[in-house]
Design a protein around this motif. Structure first.
Motif, PDB file in Angstrom:
ATOM      1  N   PRO A  20     -38.704  15.292  22.241  1.00  0.00           N
ATOM      2  CA  PRO A  20     -37.922  14.899  21.062  1.00  0.00           C
ATOM      3  C   PRO A  20     -36.549  15.573  21.042  1.00  0.00           C
ATOM      4  O   PRO A  20     -36.408  16.746  21.420  1.00  0.00           O
ATOM      5  N   ALA A  21     -35.546  14.825  20.596  1.00  0.00           N
ATOM      6  CA  ALA A  21     -34.168  15.329  20.588  1.00  0.00           C
ATOM      7  C   ALA A  21     -34.042  16.599  19.766  1.00  0.00           C
ATOM      8  O   ALA A  21     -33.280  17.511  20.131  1.00  0.00           O
ATOM      9  N   GLN A  22     -34.771  16.701  18.673  1.00  0.00           N
ATOM     10  CA  GLN A  22     -34.685  17.893  17.833  1.00  0.00           C
ATOM     11  C   GLN A  22     -35.198  19.123  18.571  1.00  0.00           C
ATOM     12  O   GLN A  22     -34.623  20.213  18.473  1.00  0.00           O
ATOM     13  N   LEU A  23     -36.267  18.969  19.329  1.00  0.00           N
ATOM     14  CA  LEU A  23     -36.795  20.087  20.110  1.00  0.00           C
ATOM     15  C   LEU A  23     -35.788  20.512  21.174  1.00  0.00           C
ATOM     16  O   LEU A  23     -35.543  21.714  21.366  1.00  0.00           O
ATOM     17  N   ALA A  24     -35.205  19.540  21.867  1.00  0.00           N
ATOM     18  CA  ALA A  24     -34.203  19.862  22.891  1.00  0.00           C
ATOM     19  C   ALA A  24     -32.999  20.566  22.275  1.00  0.00           C
ATOM     20  O   ALA A  24     -32.443  21.502  22.866  1.00  0.00           O
ATOM     21  N   ARG A  25     -32.595  20.125  21.095  1.00  0.00           N
ATOM     22  CA  ARG A  25     -31.474  20.769  20.399  1.00  0.00           C
ATOM     23  C   ARG A  25     -31.803  22.227  20.078  1.00  0.00           C
ATOM     24  O   ARG A  25     -30.987  23.135  20.308  1.00  0.00           O
ATOM     25  N   THR A  26     -33.004  22.465  19.565  1.00  0.00           N
ATOM     26  CA  THR A  26     -33.423  23.823  19.207  1.00  0.00           C
ATOM     27  C   THR A  26     -33.460  24.721  20.434  1.00  0.00           C
ATOM     28  O   THR A  26     -32.986  25.866  20.403  1.00  0.00           O
ATOM     29  N   ILE A  27     -34.014  24.199  21.535  1.00  0.00           N
ATOM     30  CA  ILE A  27     -34.075  24.987  22.764  1.00  0.00           C
ATOM     31  C   ILE A  27     -32.674  25.305  23.266  1.00  0.00           C
ATOM     32  O   ILE A  27     -32.368  26.446  23.631  1.00  0.00           O
ATOM     33  N   THR A  28     -31.807  24.311  23.281  1.00  0.00           N
ATOM     34  CA  THR A  28     -30.438  24.500  23.772  1.00  0.00           C
ATOM     35  C   THR A  28     -29.707  25.565  22.969  1.00  0.00           C
ATOM     36  O   THR A  28     -28.950  26.375  23.527  1.00  0.00           O
ATOM     37  N   GLN A  29     -29.939  25.587  21.672  1.00  0.00           N
ATOM     38  CA  GLN A  29     -29.279  26.567  20.799  1.00  0.00           C
ATOM     39  C   GLN A  29     -29.903  27.951  20.878  1.00  0.00           C
ATOM     40  O   GLN A  29     -29.281  28.930  20.466  1.00  0.00           O
ATOM     41  N   SER A  30     -31.130  28.026  21.426  1.00  0.00           N
ATOM     42  CA  SER A  30     -31.887  29.282  21.354  1.00  0.00           C
ATOM     43  C   SER A  30     -31.893  30.085  22.648  1.00  0.00           C
ATOM     44  O   SER A  30     -32.126  31.300  22.612  1.00  0.00           O
ATOM     45  N   ILE A  31     -31.677  29.442  23.794  1.00  0.00           N
ATOM     46  CA  ILE A  31     -31.801  30.158  25.062  1.00  0.00           C
ATOM     47  C   ILE A  31     -30.434  30.322  25.721  1.00  0.00           C
ATOM     48  O   ILE A  31     -29.481  29.609  25.394  1.00  0.00           O
ATOM     49  N   ASN A  32     -30.363  31.264  26.639  1.00  0.00           N
ATOM     50  CA  ASN A  32     -29.096  31.514  27.336  1.00  0.00           C
ATOM     51  C   ASN A  32     -28.832  30.502  28.440  1.00  0.00           C
ATOM     52  O   ASN A  32     -27.682  30.145  28.705  1.00  0.00           O
ATOM     53  N   ALA A  33     -29.896  30.040  29.098  1.00  0.00           N
ATOM     54  CA  ALA A  33     -29.708  29.089  30.199  1.00  0.00           C
ATOM     55  C   ALA A  33     -29.241  27.752  29.669  1.00  0.00           C
ATOM     56  O   ALA A  33     -29.731  27.272  28.639  1.00  0.00           O
ATOM     57  N   PRO A  34     -28.283  27.097  30.336  1.00  0.00           N
ATOM     58  CA  PRO A  34     -27.889  25.746  29.932  1.00  0.00           C
ATOM     59  C   PRO A  34     -29.022  24.755  30.166  1.00  0.00           C
ATOM     60  O   PRO A  34     -29.844  24.939  31.073  1.00  0.00           O
ATOM     61  N   THR A  35     -29.066  23.726  29.354  1.00  0.00           N
ATOM     62  CA  THR A  35     -30.114  22.715  29.459  1.00  0.00           C
ATOM     63  C   THR A  35     -29.550  21.407  30.001  1.00  0.00           C
ATOM     64  O   THR A  35     -28.403  21.049  29.734  1.00  0.00           O
TER      65      THR A  35
END
Length: 270
Positions: free
Chosen positions: A182-197
């Motif tokens: 889900p796009a919301q999950l990907a958004r949360t991960i992208t905002q939360s981790i240092n590695a680019p997604t």
């Protein structure tokens, strides 16, 4: 030098455009159009070999296609999939197999899954191999996952993907590829981790996007042993060739759409 160029683009906030590539001709074309990363994907089992999944692809297949892509693209980052069975069970063997892909011209190797694979990723990274972690829908686990299905739809499933992404980032991976989440999950991960997604079917908020070249061109119609009219393209696919009229223009349009944030649009996301 190539990976540092990618890091500079990310720091500037530029979106990354990645495409699969399997030969020198397309590698040269994509490099001239400005694709940021070329993925020598084990998707070649499906789009080149006509198989129903990626599980029959060998390390020899991957090394061969990595060499041909590297011959055509001298200035572009090349990522290569580690095929099924080459990294899951023995870290020392995983290192040897990753080194073969690097020696064939790859700059980064990609492995699928979280959990125990975090330790494998760290083992490779600690020994000088750049790694991309592939989470969400992982094609090499298609039978275990029960087919080509969206991952992370429930809270518990989303939490597992989130935890794996954080662990992979903490281990030092260069990228986290998120597929069919889900796009919301990907958004949360992208905002939360240092590695680019890097997203595929994961919404527009990832650091970059990837598509299979044959999907971008609208020429993949399913495995060789099934009728073309039985194939339905995944939701995240967009046929850029039908919109532009030439392969070069299609690749150029894809890059522009990714960097402008217009692809993927909501209709391409979950």
């Amino acid at each position: 030098m190539l990976l540092s160029d990618i890091s500079q683009k990310i720091q500037r906030g530029d979106k990354l455009a990645m495409l699969t590539c399997y030969d020198a001709t397309f590698a040269k074309l994509m490099e001239s159009e400005g694709v940021d990363i070329l993925l020598v994907g084990d998707s070649l089992g499906m789009v080149l070999h006509g198989q129903t999944d990626t599980l029959q692809v060998t390390l020899q297949d991957m090394c061969y296609h990595t060499r041909t892509v590297a011959a055509g693209a001298r200035q572009t980052v090349i990522m290569a999939d580690m095929p099924y069975g080459t990294y899951e069970h023995d870290q020392e063997l995983a290192l040897q197999h990753a080194q073969q892909l690097i020696n064939s011209g790859a700059h980064i190797v990609k492995i699928e899954g979280g959990g125990a694979m975090v330790n494998t990723a760290k083992y490779l990274i600690d020994r000088g191999i750049s790694v991309c972690a592939h989470l969400g829908f992982t094609p090499q686990s298609v039978n275990q996952l029960g087919g080509y299905k969206i991952q992370g739809k429930t809270e518990s499933a989303a939490n597992i993907i989130m935890q794996d992404a954080q662990a992979m980032s903490d281990a030092g991976v260069s990228f986290v590829l998120l597929e069919m989440v889900p796009a919301q999950l990907a958004r949360t991960i992208t905002q939360s981790i240092n590695a680019p997604t890097i997203g595929i079917g994961a919404g527009a908020d990832c650091s970059g996007q990837v598509l299979v070249l044959q999907d971008l061109l609208g020429i993949y119609s399913g495995p060789a042993n099934k009728p073309a009219d039985a194939f339905k393209a995944p939701r995240f696919v967009r046929n850029f060739l039908s919109e532009t009229g030439s392969v070069q223009s299609a690749v150029r349009a894809y890059i522009h759409a990714v960097k402008a944030g217009t692809f993927p649009a909501p209709q391409h996301s979950y």
